[in-house]
Design an enzyme around this catalytic site. Structure first.
Site, PDB file in Angstrom:
ATOM      1  N   SER A   6       0.878  -1.329  -0.110  1.00 23.09           N
ATOM      2  CA  SER A   6      -0.091   0.182   0.037  1.00 23.09           C
ATOM      3  C   SER A   6       0.775   1.178   0.087  1.00 23.09           C
ATOM      4  O   SER A   6       1.596   1.374   0.939  1.00 23.09           O
ATOM      5  CB  SER A   6      -1.162  -0.067   1.227  1.00 23.09           C
ATOM      6  OG  SER A   6      -1.704   1.258   1.204  1.00 23.09           O
ATOM      7  N   ASP A  31      -4.765   3.522  -2.163  1.00 26.68           N
ATOM      8  CA  ASP A  31      -5.923   3.693  -1.429  1.00 26.68           C
ATOM      9  C   ASP A  31      -6.492   4.979  -1.697  1.00 26.68           C
ATOM     10  O   ASP A  31      -6.031   6.300  -1.493  1.00 26.68           O
ATOM     11  CB  ASP A  31      -5.517   3.582   0.176  1.00 26.68           C
ATOM     12  CG  ASP A  31      -5.152   2.263   0.572  1.00 26.68           C
ATOM     13  OD1 ASP A  31      -6.062   1.400   0.772  1.00 26.68           O
ATOM     14  OD2 ASP A  31      -3.852   2.075   1.149  1.00 26.68           O
ATOM     15  N   MET A  33      -9.351   7.667  -0.807  1.00 28.96           N
ATOM     16  CA  MET A  33     -10.158   7.803   0.343  1.00 28.96           C
ATOM     17  C   MET A  33     -10.903   9.318   0.068  1.00 28.96           C
ATOM     18  O   MET A  33      -9.965  10.378  -0.247  1.00 28.96           O
ATOM     19  CB  MET A  33      -9.438   7.878   1.748  1.00 28.96           C
ATOM     20  CG  MET A  33      -8.995   6.458   1.808  1.00 28.96           C
ATOM     21  SD  MET A  33      -8.192   6.541   3.675  1.00 28.96           S
ATOM     22  CE  MET A  33      -7.155   5.071   3.452  1.00 28.96           C
ATOM     23  N   MET A  64     -12.316   3.836  -0.954  1.00 28.11           N
ATOM     24  CA  MET A  64     -13.067   4.007  -0.023  1.00 28.11           C
ATOM     25  C   MET A  64     -13.696   5.176  -0.147  1.00 28.11           C
ATOM     26  O   MET A  64     -13.398   6.325   0.515  1.00 28.11           O
ATOM     27  CB  MET A  64     -12.001   3.876   1.419  1.00 28.11           C
ATOM     28  CG  MET A  64     -11.487   2.504   1.562  1.00 28.11           C
ATOM     29  SD  MET A  64     -10.255   2.582   2.686  1.00 28.11           S
ATOM     30  CE  MET A  64      -8.727   2.587   1.438  1.00 28.11           C
ATOM     31  N   MET A 133     -11.512  -6.733   4.852  1.00 31.37           N
ATOM     32  CA  MET A 133     -10.822  -5.727   5.589  1.00 31.37           C
ATOM     33  C   MET A 133     -10.620  -6.309   7.187  1.00 31.37           C
ATOM     34  O   MET A 133     -11.389  -6.614   7.789  1.00 31.37           O
ATOM     35  CB  MET A 133     -11.687  -4.181   5.852  1.00 31.37           C
ATOM     36  CG  MET A 133     -11.722  -3.386   4.773  1.00 31.37           C
ATOM     37  SD  MET A 133     -10.066  -2.907   3.800  1.00 31.37           S
ATOM     38  CE  MET A 133      -9.648  -1.889   5.244  1.00 31.37           C
ATOM     39  N   ASP A 171      -6.404  -6.733   4.008  1.00 29.69           N
ATOM     40  CA  ASP A 171      -5.844  -5.470   3.951  1.00 29.69           C
ATOM     41  C   ASP A 171      -6.154  -4.785   5.562  1.00 29.69           C
ATOM     42  O   ASP A 171      -7.234  -4.823   6.059  1.00 29.69           O
ATOM     43  CB  ASP A 171      -6.691  -4.490   2.992  1.00 29.69           C
ATOM     44  CG  ASP A 171      -6.137  -3.068   3.024  1.00 29.69           C
ATOM     45  OD1 ASP A 171      -5.122  -2.640   3.833  1.00 29.69           O
ATOM     46  OD2 ASP A 171      -6.692  -2.300   2.422  1.00 29.69           O
TER      47      ASP A 171
END
Length: 221
Positions: A6, A31, A33, A64, A133, A171
């Site tokens: 990540s 990621d 977000m 996300m 998750m 993750d």
């Protein structure tokens, strides 16, 4: 056993160099977000599109974000090779998964720790991967939640019963200490942030994680 470091744990001022550090990995986990679905805010489409042009490994985008139906296909078109959206943020996950695939990427659904898998088991026909998750999404560096291991096994058993090739990704808090448990439970794609980027030699860290996962393949002691 695939390792997807990540970049949330990378140096954001030097992302091209940081991607080069993980050239031995299978994916680069991005990621995304939005500050709404999760409290944190990271990067979006323009940055991912540029990273896709220079990354030595395919991009694994984890969205996300709210309104996943609207935005997920755009990430496939921007160059992500795999696009994961949260079932909690999708109103029509079947259509969204099909749109991602139509744009040329692998489609994946993600489940927050408090979200059960059973209501979404029928989506296995539409996706290439399920992300379980193992922390609450939003921030890196959190502690691994061992209570999610049975969910990983549940997904693995559903995939086995259905047949076909669907990957199971984990993750959150994945490290040399936790990756074996996840592999034994049934995971085969592992997102690791600080365990890779916090190491002096990121390539060696990737290889160590891959070997540890391989020693604990589901169904073997």
């Amino acid at each position: 056993m695939q390792i997807s470091p990540s970049i949330l744990a990378a140096d954001f001022a030097n992302l091209e160099r940081e991607l080069a550090r993980i050239a031995e990995a299978d994916w680069a986990h991005i990621d995304v977000m939005d500050g709404h679905f999760v409290p944190n805010l990271t990067l979006g489409l323009p940055v991912l599109e540029r990273l896709a042009q220079i990354s030595p490994v395919p991009l694994d985008a984890h969205l996300m974000i709210e309104d996943a139906d609207r935005w997920a296909p755009d990430y496939a078109e921007a160059g992500a090779s795999s696009v994961t959206f949260h079932v909690e943020a999708a109103t029509d996950p079947v259509a969204t998964a099909r749109a991602i695939r139509a744009a040329g990427a692998r489609a994946s659904i993600a489940l927050k720790p408090g979200t059960p898998f059973e209501p979404y088991a029928d989506l296995l026909d539409e996706v290439d991967m399920v992300l379980v998750m193992t922390v609450e999404p939003g921030f890196g560096g959190q502690s691994f939640m061992t209570d999610q291991l049975p969910k990983i096994t549940q997904v693995r058993e559903a995939v086995a019963a259905r047949g076909g090739q669907i990957w199971i990704q984990v993750d959150g808090g994945i490290s040399q200490d936790t990756i074996g448990q996840c592999a034994q439970a049934g995971a085969d794609v592992f997102v690791a942030g600080s365990a890779v980027y916090g190491a002096q030699d990121a390539a060696a860290a990737v290889q160590t994680l891959r070997e540890l996962a391989g020693r604990h393949t589901h169904g073997q002691e």
